[in-house]
Design an enzyme around this catalytic site. Structure first.
Site, mmCIF file in Angstrom:
data_model
loop_
_atom_site.group_PDB
_atom_site.id
_atom_site.type_symbol
_atom_site.label_atom_id
_atom_site.label_comp_id
_atom_site.label_asym_id
_atom_site.label_seq_id
_atom_site.Cartn_x
_atom_site.Cartn_y
_atom_site.Cartn_z
ATOM 1 N N HIS A 146 0.839 -1.221 0.000
ATOM 2 C CA HIS A 146 0.000 0.000 0.000
ATOM 3 C C HIS A 146 0.866 1.261 0.000
ATOM 4 O O HIS A 146 0.453 2.295 0.518
ATOM 5 C CB HIS A 146 -0.933 0.058 1.212
ATOM 6 C CG HIS A 146 -1.675 -1.212 1.475
ATOM 7 N ND1 HIS A 146 -2.948 -1.442 0.987
ATOM 8 C CD2 HIS A 146 -1.323 -2.321 2.155
ATOM 9 C CE1 HIS A 146 -3.343 -2.647 1.376
ATOM 10 N NE2 HIS A 146 -2.375 -3.206 2.078
ATOM 11 N N GLU A 183 8.161 7.463 -17.519
ATOM 12 C CA GLU A 183 6.767 7.920 -17.625
ATOM 13 C C GLU A 183 6.163 7.493 -18.958
ATOM 14 O O GLU A 183 4.992 7.116 -19.039
ATOM 15 C CB GLU A 183 6.702 9.434 -17.463
ATOM 16 C CG GLU A 183 6.982 9.867 -16.034
ATOM 17 C CD GLU A 183 7.249 11.353 -15.906
ATOM 18 O OE1 GLU A 183 6.868 11.928 -14.895
ATOM 19 O OE2 GLU A 183 7.849 11.955 -16.816
#
Ligand code: ARG
Length: 470
Positions: free
Chosen positions: A160, A294
């Site tokens: 997480h 990216e």
């Protein structure tokens, strides 16, 4: 309107084609990329026609010379394309006929562009799987090389995106090695299912001129011949499988890209990317942006989009060949190009990545050792659930008193459980914590050493057998 006279299928037409349809219908702009496969198919088909006694050895020889000449022109960029070239099959046949004369017109005997395109596509996909395998292996080699010296280099492991347990850099990097190994398996499977010859299926019903399909399969390097001509001309499962395998590989690349973007951010500074794989800002002089990663992350959407696009095209088609199937090529080629470039860019990033061991160690949060504290109580006989509760209260106490677990006085531990002794502080050691997870597949140095050996063996074996078109 354009004249139909020069067209392969012009005979039954009296009117011309609307120029817009001419352009809309043509696939030459993108299927010319498969010229090698198309010529290989024609070379094999010519030989099969000769074996079937439909053409003489002399005619076959002229074709083979002619096809070699056409291939040579294409190779050298000297091929002159004509307005009439609707697709690569017509372009090659048109040029062959120019080179060898009217005898070239016999080559299509018993053959259809339907079995021809299915054959070209399968040859192309088999070769593409091989090339992707090489790029996957190169990336995996890079991961392995970066992992090998970092078996004891600590970093926080996250779930997480919250610090969870301590791990090593080697263990982290190898987690991707196994994802890419599964990708290799999927491309191998794709190649194996593509390895069936459709040629000799005709338009849909089979070949009436008696070509030996097993001979064709051997000539073109196919492991088997398709069992049903209708299935053979309509099937594009292997294209879906390729793009699906490519999509999953892109998902893995995007996942690695996302981690490295976070790890290279100012908030983490665990890694730094080489200048060769970053770009600057036109406005802010200090910026060094991870554009390479990216874009890899972004292009994942492009490939998965190609997959849904092709599935939508295939859904609801009636049996055998329909022109809709021409829409299989651009998604295939684009997925291949995008994946190959993304694999190479990522291999470049990984190969030049610098790790900051100091920075990663400095970032380790002592609460990463909370599970180890619970294990301490379990070792002294407390059931795990109860130990979890006790340590939870200690974490709360640390937060309340703004102390770390090692600063918290022993009395505070003993207030929660009598089982705590002086030696509890020995548990609060990151290297020791790493060493405890020694089960198969765990992050302990000895387990990771075994994992490295397994990874090396995986790379050394399992080479995909050469499936070169030739
Ligand atoms: N360009 C076509 C394709 O890519 C080749 C097959 C054409 N067949 C036909 N019957 N029109 O699918």
């Amino acid at each position: 309107m354009t004249e139909e006279k020069g067209k392969m299928w012009g005979g039954r037409f009296s009117g011309g084609t609307d120029p817009l349809l001419e352009r809309f219908n043509a696939s030459i702009a993108f299927d010319r990329r498969m010229w090698r496969e198309d010529i290989a198919g024609s070379q094999a088909y010519a030989a099969a026609l000769e074996r079937a006694g439909l053409i003489s050895a002399e005619e076959c020889g002229r074709w083979q010379d002619g096809l070699r000449e056409v291939a040579d022109e294409l190779e050298r960029g000297k091929f002159s394309w004509s307005e009439q070239d609707e697709d690569i099959h017509m372009a090659v046949e048109r040029r062959l006929t120019e080179v060898v004369g009217p005898v070239g017109g016999k080559l299509h005997t018993g053959r259809s562009r339907n079995d021809q395109i299915a054959t070209d596509m399968r040859l192309w996909v088999k070769q593409a799987c091989l090339e992707i395998d090489q790029d996957l292996r190169a990336l995996m080699t890079g991961l392995l090389e970066q992992a090998r010296p970092r078996v004891t280099t600590l970093m926080p492991g996250f779930t997480h995106l919250q610090q969870a347990q301590v791990i090593s850099v080697a263990h982290y990097l190898l987690s991707f090695f196994w994802m890419f190994e599964r990708d290799r398996g999927r491309f191998r499977d794709t190649a194996a299912r593509a390895d069936e010859l459709p040629l000799g299926s005709g338009a849909l019903a089979g070949n009436a001129v008696g070509v030996d399909r097993h001979f064709l399969a051997r000539e073109l390097g196919f492991a088997a011949v398709s069992a049903n001509s209708m299935d053979a001309v309509g099937d594009r499962d292997f294209v879906v499988e390729f793009i699906s395998a490519a999509s999953l590989a892109m998902v893995h690349l995007a996942h690695l890209a996302e981690d490295l973007i976070i790890y290279s951010s100012q908030a983490c500074r665990f890694v730094s990317l080489s200048d060769s794989f970053t770009t600057g800002s036109s406005l802010m002089p200090q910026k060094k942006n991870p554009d390479s990663l990216e874009l890899v992350r972004g292009k994942c959407g492009r490939v998965t989009g190609r997959l849904s696009g092709l599935l939508a095209t295939l859904k609801g088609l009636p049996s055998t060949y329909n022109k809709d199937l021409q829409e299989d090529k651009e998604p295939l080629f684009d997925s291949f190009d995008t994946l190959r470039d993304s694999l190479r860019i990522t291999a470049g990033v990984v190969g030049t990545l610098e790790f900051s061991a100091e920075r990663m160690r400095a970032c380790l949060d002592e609460f990463l050792l909370a599970t180890d504290l619970a294990d301490y109580l379990v070792a002294r006989g407390m059931p795990f659930r109860q130990a979890h509760e006790v340590i939870g209260r200690i974490v709360r106490e640390c937060e309340k008193t703004k102390t770390t677990p090692s600063e918290l006085p022993l009395e505070s531990y003993r207030e929660q459980s009598e089982l705590f002794e002086e030696d509890v502080k020995e548990v609060l050691n990151f290297d020791a914590s790493l060493a405890t997870r020694a089960s198969e597949g765990g992050c302990a140095p000895e387990a990771v050493q075994r994992q490295l050996v397994a990874a090396e063996e995986t790379l050394a074996g399992g080479e995909v057998r050469s499936m070169d078109v030739e």
